[in-house]
Design a protein around this motif. Structure first.
Motif, short mmCIF file in Angstrom:
data_model
loop_
_atom_site.label_atom_id
_atom_site.label_comp_id
_atom_site.label_asym_id
_atom_site.label_seq_id
_atom_site.Cartn_x
_atom_site.Cartn_y
_atom_site.Cartn_z
N GLN A 2 -5.93 -0.11 -19.48
CA GLN A 2 -6.65 -1.18 -18.88
C GLN A 2 -6.34 -1.31 -17.48
N ARG A 3 -7.56 -1.69 -16.66
CA ARG A 3 -7.28 -1.79 -15.12
C ARG A 3 -7.59 -3.20 -14.79
N MET A 4 -6.77 -3.71 -13.89
CA MET A 4 -7.20 -4.93 -13.49
C MET A 4 -7.14 -5.19 -11.94
N LYS A 5 -8.15 -5.90 -11.58
CA LYS A 5 -8.29 -6.05 -10.04
C LYS A 5 -7.24 -7.13 -9.55
N LEU A 6 -6.50 -6.99 -8.51
CA LEU A 6 -5.47 -8.02 -8.07
C LEU A 6 -6.21 -8.39 -6.88
N SER A 7 -5.89 -9.70 -6.72
CA SER A 7 -6.33 -10.63 -5.67
C SER A 7 -5.58 -10.43 -4.25
N ASP A 8 -5.95 -10.89 -2.95
CA ASP A 8 -5.45 -10.96 -1.97
C ASP A 8 -4.36 -12.03 -1.77
N HIS A 9 -4.36 -12.93 -2.76
CA HIS A 9 -3.36 -13.99 -2.70
C HIS A 9 -2.32 -13.88 -3.60
N ASN A 10 -1.53 -12.82 -3.56
CA ASN A 10 -0.49 -12.71 -4.69
C ASN A 10 0.81 -12.39 -3.78
N GLY A 11 1.06 -12.89 -2.65
CA GLY A 11 2.11 -12.90 -1.86
C GLY A 11 1.90 -12.05 -0.71
N THR A 12 2.93 -11.69 -0.10
CA THR A 12 2.88 -10.60 0.95
C THR A 12 3.40 -9.10 0.71
N PHE A 13 2.86 -8.04 1.40
CA PHE A 13 3.41 -6.75 1.29
C PHE A 13 3.80 -6.20 2.79
N GLN A 14 5.09 -5.42 2.62
CA GLN A 14 5.37 -5.09 3.96
C GLN A 14 5.75 -3.39 3.57
N VAL A 15 5.23 -2.45 4.18
CA VAL A 15 5.62 -1.29 4.11
C VAL A 15 6.81 -0.67 4.53
N ILE A 16 7.59 0.03 3.37
CA ILE A 16 8.89 0.27 3.63
C ILE A 16 8.85 2.13 4.13
N SER A 17 8.25 2.73 3.21
CA SER A 17 7.87 4.15 3.61
C SER A 17 6.62 4.44 2.81
N VAL A 18 5.97 5.65 3.34
CA VAL A 18 5.02 6.55 2.97
C VAL A 18 5.41 7.75 2.56
N THR A 19 5.30 8.49 1.24
CA THR A 19 5.70 9.79 0.74
C THR A 19 4.49 10.34 0.01
N PRO A 20 4.46 11.74 -0.04
CA PRO A 20 3.48 12.35 -0.89
C PRO A 20 4.05 12.40 -2.31
N ARG A 21 3.06 12.09 -3.37
CA ARG A 21 3.31 12.15 -4.59
C ARG A 21 3.30 13.64 -5.09
N VAL A 22 4.37 14.14 -5.63
CA VAL A 22 4.63 15.52 -6.01
C VAL A 22 4.94 15.40 -7.56
N ASP A 23 4.56 16.72 -8.16
CA ASP A 23 4.98 16.75 -9.43
C ASP A 23 6.29 17.26 -9.64
N ARG A 24 6.51 17.79 -10.88
CA ARG A 24 7.97 18.06 -11.34
C ARG A 24 8.41 19.50 -10.38
N GLU A 25 7.26 20.26 -10.23
CA GLU A 25 7.49 21.44 -9.49
C GLU A 25 7.54 21.32 -7.92
N GLY A 26 7.17 20.20 -7.37
CA GLY A 26 7.19 20.05 -6.00
C GLY A 26 5.68 20.31 -5.57
N VAL A 27 4.78 20.17 -6.44
CA VAL A 27 3.35 20.48 -5.82
C VAL A 27 2.79 19.05 -5.84
N HIS A 28 2.22 18.95 -4.34
CA HIS A 28 1.62 17.68 -3.95
C HIS A 28 0.43 17.48 -4.92
N ARG A 29 0.58 16.10 -5.81
CA ARG A 29 -0.62 15.75 -6.52
C ARG A 29 -1.74 15.32 -5.79
#
Length: 120
Positions: A2-29
């Motif tokens: 099930q998917r559920m839309k989330l509202s903008d009023h659920n607190g604050t978010f601060q980015v710590i880091s951004v990384t590529p998602r990779v599979d077990r073999e290291g291939v970019h998903r």
């Protein structure tokens, strides 16, 4: 599942880091449209007074490289949603968004072309 839309009023978010998602073999998903997928590791602070902050991971797919957001920049998500999943005896929630927007005047930058090379 099930998917559920989330509202903008659920607190604050601060980015710590951004990384590529990779599979077990290291291939970019990539997503169903073939766009590379990245993971935003964020500090979430709930709106309730005294509630504990936690680190959450949010998936985003986009062309042109990962979003370039300075660490600890407060952000807002477009089309922010939770996806509830279950596989055998494991279950969980994954978070995703269509776009990320920094608050307070910071800008999301696309990766720059290395010096001495022309963009193709």
């Amino acid at each position: 599942m099930q998917r559920m839309k989330l509202s903008d009023h659920n607190g604050t978010f601060q980015v710590i880091s951004v990384t590529p998602r990779v599979d077990r073999e290291g291939v970019h998903r990539s997503d169903r449209e073939g766009r590379p997928t990245y993971e935003l590791e964020c500090l979430h602070r709930p709106p309730e007074e005294g509630a504990a902050a936690e680190v959450v991971k949010i998936k985003i797919s986009q062309e042109g490289g990962p979003p370039s957001i300075p660490p600890m920049t407060e952000v807002r998500f477009k089309d922010f949603e939770a996806f509830f999943w279950q596989m055998n005896d494991r279950a969980g929630v994954s978070l995703s968004c269509a776009a990320v927007e920094p608050l307070g005047g910071a800008k999301v930058q696309s990766p720059e072309t290395p010096k001495g090379r022309e963009a193709s």
